[in-house]
Scaffold this active site. Structure first.
Site, PDB file in Angstrom:
ATOM      1  N   GLU A 182      11.801 -66.263  27.711  1.00  0.00           N
ATOM      2  CA  GLU A 182      11.006 -67.086  28.938  1.00  0.00           C
ATOM      3  C   GLU A 182      11.689 -66.843  30.193  1.00  0.00           C
ATOM      4  O   GLU A 182      10.687 -66.585  31.147  1.00  0.00           O
ATOM      5  CB  GLU A 182      10.818 -68.657  28.586  1.00  0.00           C
ATOM      6  CG  GLU A 182      10.179 -69.425  29.007  1.00  0.00           C
ATOM      7  CD  GLU A 182       8.612 -68.982  29.037  1.00  0.00           C
ATOM      8  OE1 GLU A 182       8.154 -69.222  27.601  1.00  0.00           O
ATOM      9  OE2 GLU A 182       7.668 -68.426  29.713  1.00  0.00           O
ATOM     10  N   GLU A 208       7.082 -61.930  35.745  1.00  0.00           N
ATOM     11  CA  GLU A 208       5.850 -62.456  36.780  1.00  0.00           C
ATOM     12  C   GLU A 208       6.348 -62.428  38.100  1.00  0.00           C
ATOM     13  O   GLU A 208       5.292 -62.063  39.350  1.00  0.00           O
ATOM     14  CB  GLU A 208       5.620 -63.997  36.351  1.00  0.00           C
ATOM     15  CG  GLU A 208       4.798 -64.155  34.839  1.00  0.00           C
ATOM     16  CD  GLU A 208       4.627 -65.575  34.620  1.00  0.00           C
ATOM     17  OE1 GLU A 208       4.136 -65.774  33.350  1.00  0.00           O
ATOM     18  OE2 GLU A 208       5.085 -66.441  35.392  1.00  0.00           O
ATOM     19  N   GLU A 227      -2.976 -58.644  44.746  1.00  0.00           N
ATOM     20  CA  GLU A 227      -4.254 -58.305  44.490  1.00  0.00           C
ATOM     21  C   GLU A 227      -4.473 -57.889  42.826  1.00  0.00           C
ATOM     22  O   GLU A 227      -3.420 -57.702  42.200  1.00  0.00           O
ATOM     23  CB  GLU A 227      -4.792 -56.924  45.211  1.00  0.00           C
ATOM     24  CG  GLU A 227      -4.438 -56.665  46.672  1.00  0.00           C
ATOM     25  CD  GLU A 227      -5.400 -57.677  47.257  1.00  0.00           C
ATOM     26  OE1 GLU A 227      -6.523 -57.505  47.007  1.00  0.00           O
ATOM     27  OE2 GLU A 227      -5.041 -58.425  48.383  1.00  0.00           O
ATOM     28  N   TYR A 228      -5.765 -57.927  42.484  1.00  0.00           N
ATOM     29  CA  TYR A 228      -5.972 -57.620  41.025  1.00  0.00           C
ATOM     30  C   TYR A 228      -5.631 -56.240  40.731  1.00  0.00           C
ATOM     31  O   TYR A 228      -6.077 -55.283  41.479  1.00  0.00           O
ATOM     32  CB  TYR A 228      -7.462 -57.916  40.735  1.00  0.00           C
ATOM     33  CG  TYR A 228      -7.495 -57.551  39.230  1.00  0.00           C
ATOM     34  CD1 TYR A 228      -7.500 -58.706  38.284  1.00  0.00           C
ATOM     35  CD2 TYR A 228      -7.848 -56.383  38.790  1.00  0.00           C
ATOM     36  CE1 TYR A 228      -7.479 -58.442  36.814  1.00  0.00           C
ATOM     37  CE2 TYR A 228      -8.169 -56.122  37.495  1.00  0.00           C
ATOM     38  CZ  TYR A 228      -7.879 -57.150  36.442  1.00  0.00           C
ATOM     39  OH  TYR A 228      -8.039 -56.897  35.028  1.00  0.00           O
ATOM     40  N   HIS A 229      -4.624 -55.874  39.751  1.00  0.00           N
ATOM     41  CA  HIS A 229      -4.432 -54.548  39.278  1.00  0.00           C
ATOM     42  C   HIS A 229      -4.251 -54.497  37.760  1.00  0.00           C
ATOM     43  O   HIS A 229      -3.736 -55.531  37.126  1.00  0.00           O
ATOM     44  CB  HIS A 229      -2.989 -54.246  40.023  1.00  0.00           C
ATOM     45  CG  HIS A 229      -2.957 -52.761  39.904  1.00  0.00           C
ATOM     46  ND1 HIS A 229      -2.877 -52.045  38.527  1.00  0.00           N
ATOM     47  CD2 HIS A 229      -2.951 -51.540  40.754  1.00  0.00           C
ATOM     48  CE1 HIS A 229      -2.685 -50.588  38.964  1.00  0.00           C
ATOM     49  NE2 HIS A 229      -2.991 -50.286  40.347  1.00  0.00           N
ATOM     50  N   LYS A 253       1.955 -58.402  32.803  1.00  0.00           N
ATOM     51  CA  LYS A 253       2.221 -60.129  32.420  1.00  0.00           C
ATOM     52  C   LYS A 253       2.099 -60.173  31.347  1.00  0.00           C
ATOM     53  O   LYS A 253       2.525 -61.187  30.508  1.00  0.00           O
ATOM     54  CB  LYS A 253       1.494 -60.535  33.755  1.00  0.00           C
ATOM     55  CG  LYS A 253       1.999 -60.789  35.004  1.00  0.00           C
ATOM     56  CD  LYS A 253       1.360 -61.793  36.013  1.00  0.00           C
ATOM     57  CE  LYS A 253       1.956 -61.878  37.250  1.00  0.00           C
ATOM     58  NZ  LYS A 253       1.317 -63.013  38.158  1.00  0.00           N
TER      59      LYS A 253
HETATM   60  N1  LIG Z   1      -2.024 -59.062  40.206  1.00  0.00           N
HETATM   61  C1  LIG Z   1      -2.736 -59.271  39.003  1.00  0.00           C
HETATM   62  N2  LIG Z   1      -3.803 -58.403  38.561  1.00  0.00           N
HETATM   63  C2  LIG Z   1      -4.240 -58.668  37.389  1.00  0.00           C
HETATM   64  N3  LIG Z   1      -4.146 -59.721  36.678  1.00  0.00           N
HETATM   65  C3  LIG Z   1      -3.445 -60.494  36.969  1.00  0.00           C
HETATM   66  C4  LIG Z   1      -2.285 -60.481  38.159  1.00  0.00           C
HETATM   67  N4  LIG Z   1      -1.801 -61.794  38.234  1.00  0.00           N
HETATM   68  C5  LIG Z   1      -1.856 -62.336  37.070  1.00  0.00           C
HETATM   69  N5  LIG Z   1      -2.820 -61.837  36.478  1.00  0.00           N
HETATM   70  C6  LIG Z   1      -3.594 -62.245  34.975  1.00  0.00           C
HETATM   71  O1  LIG Z   1      -3.900 -63.510  35.284  1.00  0.00           O
HETATM   72  C7  LIG Z   1      -3.547 -64.329  34.241  1.00  0.00           C
HETATM   73  C8  LIG Z   1      -2.627 -65.579  34.723  1.00  0.00           C
HETATM   74  O2  LIG Z   1      -1.615 -64.982  35.213  1.00  0.00           O
HETATM   75  P1  LIG Z   1      -0.592 -65.918  35.834  1.00  0.00           P
HETATM   76  O3  LIG Z   1       0.225 -65.155  36.979  1.00  0.00           O
HETATM   77  O4  LIG Z   1      -1.282 -67.041  36.538  1.00  0.00           O
HETATM   78  O5  LIG Z   1       0.589 -66.505  35.161  1.00  0.00           O
HETATM   79  P2  LIG Z   1       0.246 -67.204  33.659  1.00  0.00           P
HETATM   80  O6  LIG Z   1       0.037 -66.265  32.426  1.00  0.00           O
HETATM   81  O7  LIG Z   1      -0.509 -68.329  33.635  1.00  0.00           O
HETATM   82  O8  LIG Z   1       1.946 -67.537  33.230  1.00  0.00           O
HETATM   83  P3  LIG Z   1       2.773 -69.134  33.954  1.00  0.00           P
HETATM   84  O9  LIG Z   1       2.122 -70.292  33.414  1.00  0.00           O
HETATM   85  O10 LIG Z   1       4.090 -68.934  33.362  1.00  0.00           O
HETATM   86  O11 LIG Z   1       2.491 -69.017  35.371  1.00  0.00           O
HETATM   87  C9  LIG Z   1      -2.744 -63.474  33.186  1.00  0.00           C
HETATM   88  O12 LIG Z   1      -3.701 -63.091  32.094  1.00  0.00           O
HETATM   89  C10 LIG Z   1      -2.233 -62.187  33.963  1.00  0.00           C
HETATM   90  O13 LIG Z   1      -2.065 -61.036  33.284  1.00  0.00           O
END
Ligand SMILES: Nc1ncnc2c1ncn2[C@@H]1O[C@H](COP(=O)(O)OP(=O)(O)OP(=O)(O)O)[C@@H](O)[C@H]1O
Length: 126
Positions: free
Chosen positions: A70, A77, A86-88, A95
């Site tokens: 974890e 993260e 940005e979305y990538h 992640k």
């Molecule tokens: N910069 C990014 N580009 C593309 N997808 C992203 C990006 N940041 C997050 N995601 C996607 O969005 C979703 C949510 O990600 P987030 O970072 O909020 O963490 P999480 O999976 O909710 O975990 P936690 O609850 O531990 O923070 C995931 O599917 C992740 O792959």
């Protein structure tokens, strides 16, 4: 060479940084807090059901591995978020794969818990 030397920390500092990381994760990460709470319940159950030393080894490895996983997931993260907001697609993959690694270990840990505790829980009620 001099810059190389400057970057090296004494062993005690490395431990200190590690403890700071544990404290930061325990204070700020909800998932780490959930795992720690579950760990307390599992350890108490281990004492209540008098599990043997091999079962304790499996439980200790499961708890240590789960919390470590974890924390590594959190570190990935944080690193991704620092690199881009940005979305990538690669950020998503990084992640999601890290989250998948946590899930794999969680499934293995639950199976270990079932193998150790379920027969005892059944025996308790029968
Ligand atoms: N910069 C990014 N580009 C593309 N997808 C992203 C990006 N940041 C997050 N995601 C996607 O969005 C979703 C949510 O990600 P987030 O970072 O909020 O963490 P999480 O999976 O909710 O975990 P936690 O609850 O531990 O923070 C995931 O599917 C992740 O792959």
């Amino acid at each position: 060479m001099a810059a190389d030397k400057q970057r090296k920390h004494p062993l005690a500092s490395s431990f200190k940084f590690g403890f700071e990381g544990i404290a930061a994760a325990a204070a700020k990460e909800r998932n780490v807090q959930i795992h720690l709470a579950i760990s307390v319940i599992v350890i108490l159950s281990g004492f209540i059901f008098s599990i043997n030393k091999y079962e304790w080894i499996a439980i200790i490895l499961s708890i240590g591995g789960m919390v470590s996983m974890e924390m590594i997931n959190t570190a990935i993260e944080r690193t991704v978020d620092m690199y881009t907001k940005e979305y990538h697609p690669l950020a998503k993959q990084a992640k999601d794969i890290a989250a998948g690694a946590v899930l794999v270990f969680a499934i293995a840990s639950v199976m270990i818990g079932i193998i150790i505790f379920l027969p005892r829980i059944f025996a308790w009620f029968s």
